[in-house]
Scaffold this motif. Structure first.
Motif, PDB file in Angstrom:
ATOM      1  N   VAL A  13       0.594  -1.190  -0.001  1.00  0.00           N
ATOM      2  CA  VAL A  13      -0.052  -0.096  -0.247  1.00  0.00           C
ATOM      3  C   VAL A  13       0.885   1.209   0.181  1.00  0.00           C
ATOM      4  CG1 VAL A  13      -1.770   1.312   1.383  1.00  0.00           C
ATOM      5  CG2 VAL A  13      -1.785  -1.182   1.389  1.00  0.00           C
ATOM      6  N   THR A  14       0.781   2.119  -0.900  1.00  0.00           N
ATOM      7  CA  THR A  14       1.373   3.376  -0.921  1.00  0.00           C
ATOM      8  C   THR A  14       0.464   4.307  -1.051  1.00  0.00           C
ATOM      9  OG1 THR A  14       3.182   2.266  -2.342  1.00  0.00           O
ATOM     10  CG2 THR A  14       3.167   4.663  -2.479  1.00  0.00           C
ATOM     11  N   ARG A  15       0.491   5.503  -0.137  1.00  0.00           N
ATOM     12  CA  ARG A  15      -0.147   6.692  -0.304  1.00  0.00           C
ATOM     13  C   ARG A  15       0.359   7.775  -0.601  1.00  0.00           C
ATOM     14  NH1 ARG A  15      -2.128  11.086   2.897  1.00  0.00           N
ATOM     15  NH2 ARG A  15      -4.057  11.335   2.983  1.00  0.00           N
ATOM     16  N   LEU A  16      -0.175   8.433  -1.793  1.00  0.00           N
ATOM     17  CA  LEU A  16       0.196   9.705  -2.363  1.00  0.00           C
ATOM     18  C   LEU A  16      -0.703  10.867  -2.223  1.00  0.00           C
ATOM     19  CD1 LEU A  16       0.888   8.092  -6.115  1.00  0.00           C
ATOM     20  CD2 LEU A  16       2.362   8.255  -4.165  1.00  0.00           C
ATOM     21  N   VAL A  17      -0.225  12.041  -2.211  1.00  0.00           N
ATOM     22  CA  VAL A  17      -0.665  13.259  -2.225  1.00  0.00           C
ATOM     23  C   VAL A  17      -0.482  14.180  -3.267  1.00  0.00           C
ATOM     24  CG1 VAL A  17      -1.288  15.420  -0.684  1.00  0.00           C
ATOM     25  CG2 VAL A  17      -0.914  13.431   0.499  1.00  0.00           C
ATOM     26  N   VAL A  18      -1.269  14.475  -4.285  1.00  0.00           N
ATOM     27  CA  VAL A  18      -0.957  15.218  -5.278  1.00  0.00           C
ATOM     28  C   VAL A  18      -1.787  16.629  -5.411  1.00  0.00           C
ATOM     29  CG1 VAL A  18      -0.489  13.009  -6.464  1.00  0.00           C
ATOM     30  CG2 VAL A  18      -2.664  14.086  -6.819  1.00  0.00           C
ATOM     31  N   PRO A  24      -5.649  12.984  -1.856  1.00  0.00           N
ATOM     32  CA  PRO A  24      -4.958  11.841  -1.483  1.00  0.00           C
ATOM     33  C   PRO A  24      -5.447  10.738  -2.653  1.00  0.00           C
ATOM     34  CG  PRO A  24      -7.040  12.140   0.003  1.00  0.00           C
ATOM     35  CD  PRO A  24      -6.700  13.384  -0.812  1.00  0.00           C
ATOM     36  N   VAL A  25      -4.150   9.788  -2.762  1.00  0.00           N
ATOM     37  CA  VAL A  25      -4.360   8.812  -3.902  1.00  0.00           C
ATOM     38  C   VAL A  25      -4.013   7.596  -3.438  1.00  0.00           C
ATOM     39  CG1 VAL A  25      -3.905   7.887  -5.975  1.00  0.00           C
ATOM     40  CG2 VAL A  25      -4.344  10.367  -5.712  1.00  0.00           C
ATOM     41  N   LEU A  26      -4.473   6.510  -3.288  1.00  0.00           N
ATOM     42  CA  LEU A  26      -3.722   5.097  -2.822  1.00  0.00           C
ATOM     43  C   LEU A  26      -3.627   4.271  -3.932  1.00  0.00           C
ATOM     44  CD1 LEU A  26      -3.591   4.735   0.341  1.00  0.00           C
ATOM     45  CD2 LEU A  26      -5.535   3.121   0.332  1.00  0.00           C
ATOM     46  N   VAL A  27      -2.293   3.805  -3.902  1.00  0.00           N
ATOM     47  CA  VAL A  27      -1.818   2.508  -4.907  1.00  0.00           C
ATOM     48  C   VAL A  27      -1.814   1.461  -4.309  1.00  0.00           C
ATOM     49  CG1 VAL A  27      -0.585   2.028  -6.765  1.00  0.00           C
ATOM     50  CG2 VAL A  27      -0.821   4.479  -6.227  1.00  0.00           C
ATOM     51  N   ILE A  28      -2.540   0.375  -4.407  1.00  0.00           N
ATOM     52  CA  ILE A  28      -2.405  -0.974  -3.677  1.00  0.00           C
ATOM     53  C   ILE A  28      -1.853  -1.966  -4.727  1.00  0.00           C
ATOM     54  CG2 ILE A  28      -3.501  -2.582  -2.238  1.00  0.00           C
ATOM     55  CD1 ILE A  28      -5.514  -0.715  -1.564  1.00  0.00           C
ATOM     56  N   ASP A  29      -0.614  -2.463  -4.558  1.00  0.00           N
ATOM     57  CA  ASP A  29      -0.203  -3.361  -5.386  1.00  0.00           C
ATOM     58  C   ASP A  29      -0.255  -4.821  -5.034  1.00  0.00           C
ATOM     59  OD1 ASP A  29       0.865  -1.730  -7.705  1.00  0.00           O
ATOM     60  OD2 ASP A  29       2.550  -1.212  -6.373  1.00  0.00           O
ATOM     61  N   ASP A  30      -0.474  -5.862  -6.128  1.00  0.00           N
ATOM     62  CA  ASP A  30      -0.540  -7.365  -5.573  1.00  0.00           C
ATOM     63  C   ASP A  30      -1.901  -7.479  -4.662  1.00  0.00           C
ATOM     64  OD1 ASP A  30       1.802  -7.757  -6.783  1.00  0.00           O
ATOM     65  OD2 ASP A  30       2.675  -7.337  -5.185  1.00  0.00           O
ATOM     66  N   PHE A  79     -11.892  -1.192   4.319  1.00  0.00           N
ATOM     67  CA  PHE A  79     -12.500  -0.081   4.923  1.00  0.00           C
ATOM     68  C   PHE A  79     -11.384   0.529   6.015  1.00  0.00           C
ATOM     69  CE2 PHE A  79     -14.722   1.542   8.751  1.00  0.00           C
ATOM     70  CZ  PHE A  79     -15.241   2.735   8.084  1.00  0.00           C
ATOM     71  N   PRO A  80     -10.693  -0.258   6.745  1.00  0.00           N
ATOM     72  CA  PRO A  80     -10.029   0.386   7.765  1.00  0.00           C
ATOM     73  C   PRO A  80      -8.701   1.171   6.966  1.00  0.00           C
ATOM     74  CG  PRO A  80     -10.184  -1.759   8.443  1.00  0.00           C
ATOM     75  CD  PRO A  80     -10.939  -1.684   6.990  1.00  0.00           C
ATOM     76  N   SER A  84      -8.569   5.725   6.963  1.00  0.00           N
ATOM     77  CA  SER A  84      -7.470   6.318   7.569  1.00  0.00           C
ATOM     78  C   SER A  84      -7.037   7.152   6.205  1.00  0.00           C
ATOM     79  CB  SER A  84      -6.628   5.457   8.272  1.00  0.00           C
ATOM     80  OG  SER A  84      -6.012   4.578   7.475  1.00  0.00           O
ATOM     81  N   SER A  85      -6.669   6.639   5.267  1.00  0.00           N
ATOM     82  CA  SER A  85      -5.969   7.110   4.194  1.00  0.00           C
ATOM     83  C   SER A  85      -6.646   8.363   3.552  1.00  0.00           C
ATOM     84  CB  SER A  85      -5.686   6.029   2.959  1.00  0.00           C
ATOM     85  OG  SER A  85      -4.833   4.906   3.472  1.00  0.00           O
TER      86      SER A  85
END
Length: 240
Positions: A13-18, A24-30, A79-80, A84-85
């Protein structure tokens, strides 16, 4: 999908702010343990015209097919992380209000002017959009944009009326219908503030009111076959 669960406990899980509005943007790999099962499910009954269809009133430039019921149930397990993200601290639950396999198929020459611009899904501040990529990087990911004239990166209820009036006038002045294309970078009207690559089994989550567009690559042929086209699962998540 027959498996009881598909969420990968080792997902990254990677959280970005752009952007200027710090979106906020969340990138979830695998994301999924059952990635191949999802593709197989998309391919079921593909020989029948009813497997994937265009949705009436949907501006998505392609065709869709409902995702498996248990896919939506599994998304709720995020959801959790999402709470938070995206700072939904006061929310008590999350509903999956839409989820479907999606394949971009519309030829460039058939695009409507509104499909040549970044869009937002809703002015609601309590909804997220999630795109699960089931295709290779070459098919194109998703980008977020800033409207240059207004500086808007998210379209809230308060911004909706003035933005609609402004973008309608600009689109007419630009004569977009004379130069149809999929948007994948900066334009006269919009600045790209983030570009997120497609990657097999990657989920990208962002606010539904953010201006965004798929980086659709028409040079790959815009196949309607889920095994050879730009296959994703698009979902909308509402927090309450």
């Amino acid at each position: 999908m027959t498996s009881a669960t598909f969420l990968n406990p080792a997902m990254k899980v990677t959280r970005l702010v752009v952007g200027n509005e710090r979106i906020p943007v969340l990138v979830i790999d695998d994301l999924s343990l059952n990635y191949n099962e999802l593709i197989a499910c998309a391919c079921e009954n593909v020989e029948h015209n009813s497997a994937f269809t265009a949705c009436t009133g949907d501006l998505y430039p392609g065709v869709r097919k409902p995702s498996p019921a248990n896919y939506s149930e599994q998304l709720k397990e995020l959801f959790p992380i999402l709470q938070s993200s995206f700072n939904f601290i006061d929310s008590h639950d999350m509903k999956v209000i839409f989820s479907a396999f999606s394949i971009a198929t519309t030829p460039v020459t058939k695009l409507r002017p509104i499909q040549m611009l970044p869009h937002f899904d809703t002015p609601s501040v309590n909804q997220l959009a999630a795109v699960h990529f089931l295709c290779a990087k070459a098919y194109g990911g998703t980008s977020l944009y800033r409207h240059k004239a207004s500086g808007f990166e998210r379209i809230t209820q308060q911004r909706l009326a003035p933005y609609r009036a402004m973008i309608k006038q600009q689109a007419i002045a630009q004569r977009l219908h004379e130069r149809p294309r999929y948007i994948t970078s900066d334009t006269t009207l919009f600045e790209q503030i983030a570009s997120l690559e497609a990657k097999p089994n990657r989920l990208i989550v962002y606010p539904s009111n953010a201006l965004h567009s798929g980086n659709i690559n028409p040079d790959l042929g815009l196949s309607s076959n889920p095994s050879t086209g730009r296959l994703t699962i698009s979902s909308f998540l509402a927090f309450g």
